[in-house]
Write a protein that holds these residues in place. Structure first.
Motif, PDB file in Angstrom:
ATOM      1  N   GLY A  70     -62.152 -27.228  58.545  1.00 55.24           N
ATOM      2  CA  GLY A  70     -61.586 -25.893  58.689  1.00 55.24           C
ATOM      3  C   GLY A  70     -60.489 -25.939  59.729  1.00 55.24           C
ATOM      4  N   THR A  71     -60.601 -25.148  60.779  1.00 51.91           N
ATOM      5  CA  THR A  71     -59.616 -25.163  61.860  1.00 51.91           C
ATOM      6  C   THR A  71     -60.100 -25.937  63.084  1.00 51.91           C
ATOM      7  OG1 THR A  71     -60.498 -23.070  62.726  1.00 51.91           O
ATOM      8  CG2 THR A  71     -58.675 -22.931  61.142  1.00 51.91           C
ATOM      9  N   THR A  72     -61.290 -26.545  62.983  1.00 58.75           N
ATOM     10  CA  THR A  72     -61.877 -27.263  64.118  1.00 58.75           C
ATOM     11  C   THR A  72     -61.596 -28.751  64.030  1.00 58.75           C
ATOM     12  OG1 THR A  72     -63.681 -25.648  64.251  1.00 58.75           O
ATOM     13  CG2 THR A  72     -64.015 -27.761  65.366  1.00 58.75           C
ATOM     14  N   LYS A  73     -61.016 -29.311  65.071  1.00 59.45           N
ATOM     15  CA  LYS A  73     -60.786 -30.757  65.131  1.00 59.45           C
ATOM     16  C   LYS A  73     -62.120 -31.459  65.345  1.00 59.45           C
ATOM     17  CE  LYS A  73     -58.459 -34.246  67.965  1.00 59.45           C
ATOM     18  NZ  LYS A  73     -57.537 -34.456  69.114  1.00 59.45           N
ATOM     19  N   VAL A  74     -62.467 -32.378  64.440  1.00 63.70           N
ATOM     20  CA  VAL A  74     -63.766 -33.040  64.523  1.00 63.70           C
ATOM     21  C   VAL A  74     -63.658 -34.534  64.779  1.00 63.70           C
ATOM     22  CG1 VAL A  74     -64.984 -31.338  63.131  1.00 63.70           C
ATOM     23  CG2 VAL A  74     -63.822 -33.251  61.990  1.00 63.70           C
ATOM     24  N   ALA A  75     -62.465 -35.114  64.664  1.00 59.25           N
ATOM     25  CA  ALA A  75     -62.329 -36.555  64.895  1.00 59.25           C
ATOM     26  C   ALA A  75     -60.866 -36.892  65.137  1.00 59.25           C
ATOM     27  CB  ALA A  75     -62.852 -37.356  63.707  1.00 59.25           C
ATOM     28  N   GLU A  76     -60.647 -37.921  65.943  1.00 59.15           N
ATOM     29  CA  GLU A  76     -59.318 -38.515  66.116  1.00 59.15           C
ATOM     30  C   GLU A  76     -59.490 -40.030  66.111  1.00 59.15           C
ATOM     31  OE1 GLU A  76     -55.310 -38.339  68.947  1.00 59.15           O
ATOM     32  OE2 GLU A  76     -57.055 -37.082  69.397  1.00 59.15           O
ATOM     33  N   VAL A  77     -58.728 -40.720  65.263  1.00 58.38           N
ATOM     34  CA  VAL A  77     -58.879 -42.163  65.108  1.00 58.38           C
ATOM     35  C   VAL A  77     -57.518 -42.821  65.284  1.00 58.38           C
ATOM     36  CG1 VAL A  77     -60.854 -41.906  63.567  1.00 58.38           C
ATOM     37  CG2 VAL A  77     -58.553 -42.061  62.589  1.00 58.38           C
ATOM     38  N   PRO A  78     -57.479 -44.111  65.639  1.00 57.79           N
ATOM     39  CA  PRO A  78     -56.198 -44.815  65.792  1.00 57.79           C
ATOM     40  C   PRO A  78     -55.411 -44.842  64.486  1.00 57.79           C
ATOM     41  CG  PRO A  78     -58.008 -46.072  66.752  1.00 57.79           C
ATOM     42  CD  PRO A  78     -58.631 -44.952  65.985  1.00 57.79           C
ATOM     43  N   GLY A  79     -54.103 -45.020  64.589  1.00 57.08           N
ATOM     44  CA  GLY A  79     -53.245 -45.043  63.415  1.00 57.08           C
ATOM     45  C   GLY A  79     -53.559 -46.153  62.441  1.00 57.08           C
ATOM     46  N   VAL A  80     -54.245 -47.200  62.900  1.00 59.73           N
ATOM     47  CA  VAL A  80     -54.638 -48.288  62.009  1.00 59.73           C
ATOM     48  C   VAL A  80     -55.760 -47.875  61.076  1.00 59.73           C
ATOM     49  CG1 VAL A  80     -56.349 -49.257  63.588  1.00 59.73           C
ATOM     50  CG2 VAL A  80     -55.178 -50.768  61.969  1.00 59.73           C
ATOM     51  N   GLN A  81     -56.456 -46.790  61.378  1.00 57.51           N
ATOM     52  CA  GLN A  81     -57.644 -46.374  60.624  1.00 57.51           C
ATOM     53  C   GLN A  81     -57.303 -45.226  59.682  1.00 57.51           C
ATOM     54  OE1 GLN A  81     -61.129 -46.092  63.115  1.00 57.51           O
ATOM     55  NE2 GLN A  81     -62.131 -44.640  61.755  1.00 57.51           N
ATOM     56  N   HIS A  82     -57.787 -45.323  58.453  1.00 54.89           N
ATOM     57  CA  HIS A  82     -57.478 -44.312  57.441  1.00 54.89           C
ATOM     58  C   HIS A  82     -58.747 -43.732  56.836  1.00 54.89           C
ATOM     59  CE1 HIS A  82     -53.535 -46.741  56.945  1.00 54.89           C
ATOM     60  NE2 HIS A  82     -53.463 -45.892  57.951  1.00 54.89           N
ATOM     61  N   MET A  83     -59.804 -43.640  57.608  1.00 55.56           N
ATOM     62  CA  MET A  83     -61.046 -43.037  57.133  1.00 55.56           C
ATOM     63  C   MET A  83     -61.919 -42.722  58.339  1.00 55.56           C
ATOM     64  SD  MET A  83     -63.357 -46.177  55.763  1.00 55.56           S
ATOM     65  CE  MET A  83     -64.193 -47.196  56.969  1.00 55.56           C
ATOM     66  N   VAL A  84     -62.891 -41.813  58.124  1.00 51.64           N
ATOM     67  CA  VAL A  84     -63.835 -41.486  59.179  1.00 51.64           C
ATOM     68  C   VAL A  84     -65.046 -40.810  58.553  1.00 51.64           C
ATOM     69  CG1 VAL A  84     -62.936 -39.160  59.686  1.00 51.64           C
ATOM     70  CG2 VAL A  84     -64.002 -40.513  61.512  1.00 51.64           C
ATOM     71  N   ASP A  85     -66.203 -40.998  59.148  1.00 55.67           N
ATOM     72  CA  ASP A  85     -67.410 -40.281  58.751  1.00 55.67           C
ATOM     73  C   ASP A  85     -67.572 -39.084  59.674  1.00 55.67           C
ATOM     74  OD1 ASP A  85     -68.468 -41.792  56.556  1.00 55.67           O
ATOM     75  OD2 ASP A  85     -68.951 -43.386  57.979  1.00 55.67           O
ATOM     76  N   VAL A  86     -67.510 -37.885  59.112  1.00 57.74           N
ATOM     77  CA  VAL A  86     -67.739 -36.660  59.883  1.00 57.74           C
ATOM     78  C   VAL A  86     -69.231 -36.368  59.834  1.00 57.74           C
ATOM     79  CG1 VAL A  86     -67.181 -34.225  60.126  1.00 57.74           C
ATOM     80  CG2 VAL A  86     -65.447 -35.820  59.280  1.00 57.74           C
ATOM     81  N   THR A  87     -69.880 -36.336  60.974  1.00 62.22           N
ATOM     82  CA  THR A  87     -71.339 -36.217  61.051  1.00 62.22           C
ATOM     83  C   THR A  87     -71.751 -34.868  61.637  1.00 62.22           C
ATOM     84  OG1 THR A  87     -71.333 -37.312  63.212  1.00 62.22           O
ATOM     85  CG2 THR A  87     -71.574 -38.713  61.261  1.00 62.22           C
ATOM     86  N   ARG A  88     -73.048 -34.700  61.819  1.00 60.53           N
ATOM     87  CA  ARG A  88     -73.658 -33.495  62.376  1.00 60.53           C
ATOM     88  C   ARG A  88     -73.322 -32.255  61.551  1.00 60.53           C
ATOM     89  NH1 ARG A  88     -72.744 -34.393  68.927  1.00 60.53           N
ATOM     90  NH2 ARG A  88     -73.805 -36.415  69.047  1.00 60.53           N
ATOM     91  N   LEU A  89     -73.327 -32.392  60.243  1.00 59.15           N
ATOM     92  CA  LEU A  89     -73.069 -31.275  59.348  1.00 59.15           C
ATOM     93  C   LEU A  89     -74.386 -30.666  58.869  1.00 59.15           C
ATOM     94  CD1 LEU A  89     -70.176 -32.862  57.255  1.00 59.15           C
ATOM     95  CD2 LEU A  89     -70.013 -31.455  59.319  1.00 59.15           C
ATOM     96  N   ARG A  90     -74.298 -29.536  58.209  1.00 67.82           N
ATOM     97  CA  ARG A  90     -75.477 -28.858  57.673  1.00 67.82           C
ATOM     98  C   ARG A  90     -75.720 -29.291  56.226  1.00 67.82           C
ATOM     99  NH1 ARG A  90     -77.167 -24.326  60.560  1.00 67.82           N
ATOM    100  NH2 ARG A  90     -75.799 -23.688  62.255  1.00 67.82           N
ATOM    101  N   PRO A  91     -76.966 -29.496  55.849  1.00 75.59           N
ATOM    102  CA  PRO A  91     -77.260 -29.799  54.442  1.00 75.59           C
ATOM    103  C   PRO A  91     -76.895 -28.621  53.540  1.00 75.59           C
ATOM    104  CG  PRO A  91     -79.127 -30.340  55.871  1.00 75.59           C
ATOM    105  CD  PRO A  91     -78.167 -29.541  56.692  1.00 75.59           C
ATOM    106  N   SER A  92     -76.635 -28.930  52.281  1.00 76.16           N
ATOM    107  CA  SER A  92     -76.372 -27.910  51.248  1.00 76.16           C
ATOM    108  C   SER A  92     -75.258 -26.949  51.652  1.00 76.16           C
ATOM    109  CB  SER A  92     -77.654 -27.121  50.948  1.00 76.16           C
ATOM    110  OG  SER A  92     -78.695 -27.979  50.547  1.00 76.16           O
TER     111      SER A  92
END
Length: 322
Positions: A70-92
């Motif tokens: 949404g509008t919340t920043k949840v991760a920042e990764v180096p420019g070499v990286q093109h993926m991330v696992d966003v965790t601590r989410l709600r089921p369903s």
């Protein structure tokens, strides 16, 4: 102005040394705003996580990527990286994600189009991991991509996703109903080893399937991946001599964070950046002994974002005390 990072470490044989070296930031036009990342995808990895992937932004010199829920920043990764696992989410729950690129001068580019993913329902007290994916196979698809396939894993609650690893590093993830994928961004003539693991909704991971070694066709002579503008000189201090190196990092789909330095035909040191280096010309000095008049040959190469080594720079010859 030269910036001296605290986390640059020189590894020389079995000896670990903290050295005085740095990276300089050049006025090389990196102040422009990067474009929006394309090819953004999102897929549930478990009941509480979503795997977000994207292609490199269309501008070189990206320092980092920021991922938003949404509008919340949840991760920042180096420019070499093109993926991330966003965790601590709600089921369903349905979530929307966007990705923004930050340029070398700190300018933040526009957001990508939003992509959505729904997390599955949480399963109670599930400690049983899926079975190992079997019959893992692969083939090259052109000189820069490979196709992988595997047999479906079994799980008492159901497989949510499959994670693809390259030389032990997770590089990709697909849904649990998918038993094939294409990995892109590789190099012609590159040698790679891939494995696949299954994941269930409770984040239990299966053992890895059989490794799949693959070589992409074609030949890369390394000229496009070698550091350029390479120079070498020597200086003395308190009876010791050092070789001073400077170079321009090669252009790559991502940021270069590791170099291998070859001295007199032998791999002598590994230079590892502990984070994302500033863009621009790089500098490094290392100890070579206490004898004046010794001649040395030196060159270096970069570990590219796909995990392979790039081409060597031009070799330079220096003489201590000269």
């Amino acid at each position: 102005m030269r910036r001296v990072p605290p986390s640059l470490v020189l590894v020389c044989g079995a000896l670990l040394l903290v050295v005085s070296c740095g990276w300089s930031r050049a006025d090389d036009g990196e102040g422009r705003m990067p474009g929006a990342p394309a090819g953004v995808t999102a897929a549930a990895g478990s009941a509480t996580s979503v795997h977000v992937m994207w292609n490199a932004a269309p501008d070189a010199g990206v320092r980092s990527y920021e991922v938003y829920r949404g509008t919340t920043k949840v991760a920042e990764v180096p420019g070499v990286q093109h993926m991330v696992d966003v965790t601590r989410l709600r089921p369903s729950t349905m979530y929307a994600f966007t990705v923004r690129a930050r340029g070398g001068a700190g300018r933040l580019g526009p957001p990508s189009p939003a992509v959505r993913a729904r997390t599955p329902a949480m399963t109670a007290a599930d400690r049983s991991a899926p079975t190992r994916p079997d019959r893992t196979t692969g083939r090259a698809v052109g000189s820069r991509a490979v196709q992988l396939s595997w047999g479906a894993s079994r799980d008492d609650r159901g497989v949510v996703s499959y994670d693809v690893y390259q030389s032990g590093v997770k590089i990709h993830s697909v849904g649990g109903n998918q038993t094939a994928t294409v990995v892109t961004g590789l190099r012609p003539g590159g040698r790679y080893v891939f494995t696949v693991r299954a994941r269930d909704a409770a984040d239990n991971l299966s053992p890895a399937g059989a490794p799949v070694p693959l070589t992409t066709p074609g030949h890369d002579d390394g000229r496009n991946t070698a550091p350029t503008g390479f120079t070498a000189a020597t200086h003395g201090s308190d009876g010791a001599y050092y070789i001073d190196l400077a170079w321009d990092p090669p252009r790559a789909d991502g940021v270069i964070t590791e170099y291998q330095i070859q001295l007199d035909g032998t791999a002598a040191t590994s230079l590892v950046w502990g984070g994302t280096p500033p863009p621009g010309r790089a500098h490094h000095s290392f100890y070579v002994g206490t004898v004046a008049g010794e001649e040395h040959r030196v060159r270096l190469r970069a570990r590219l974002p796909d995990g392979s080594w790039g081409g060597y720079s031009t070799e330079r010859t220096v003489t201590t005390g000269g």
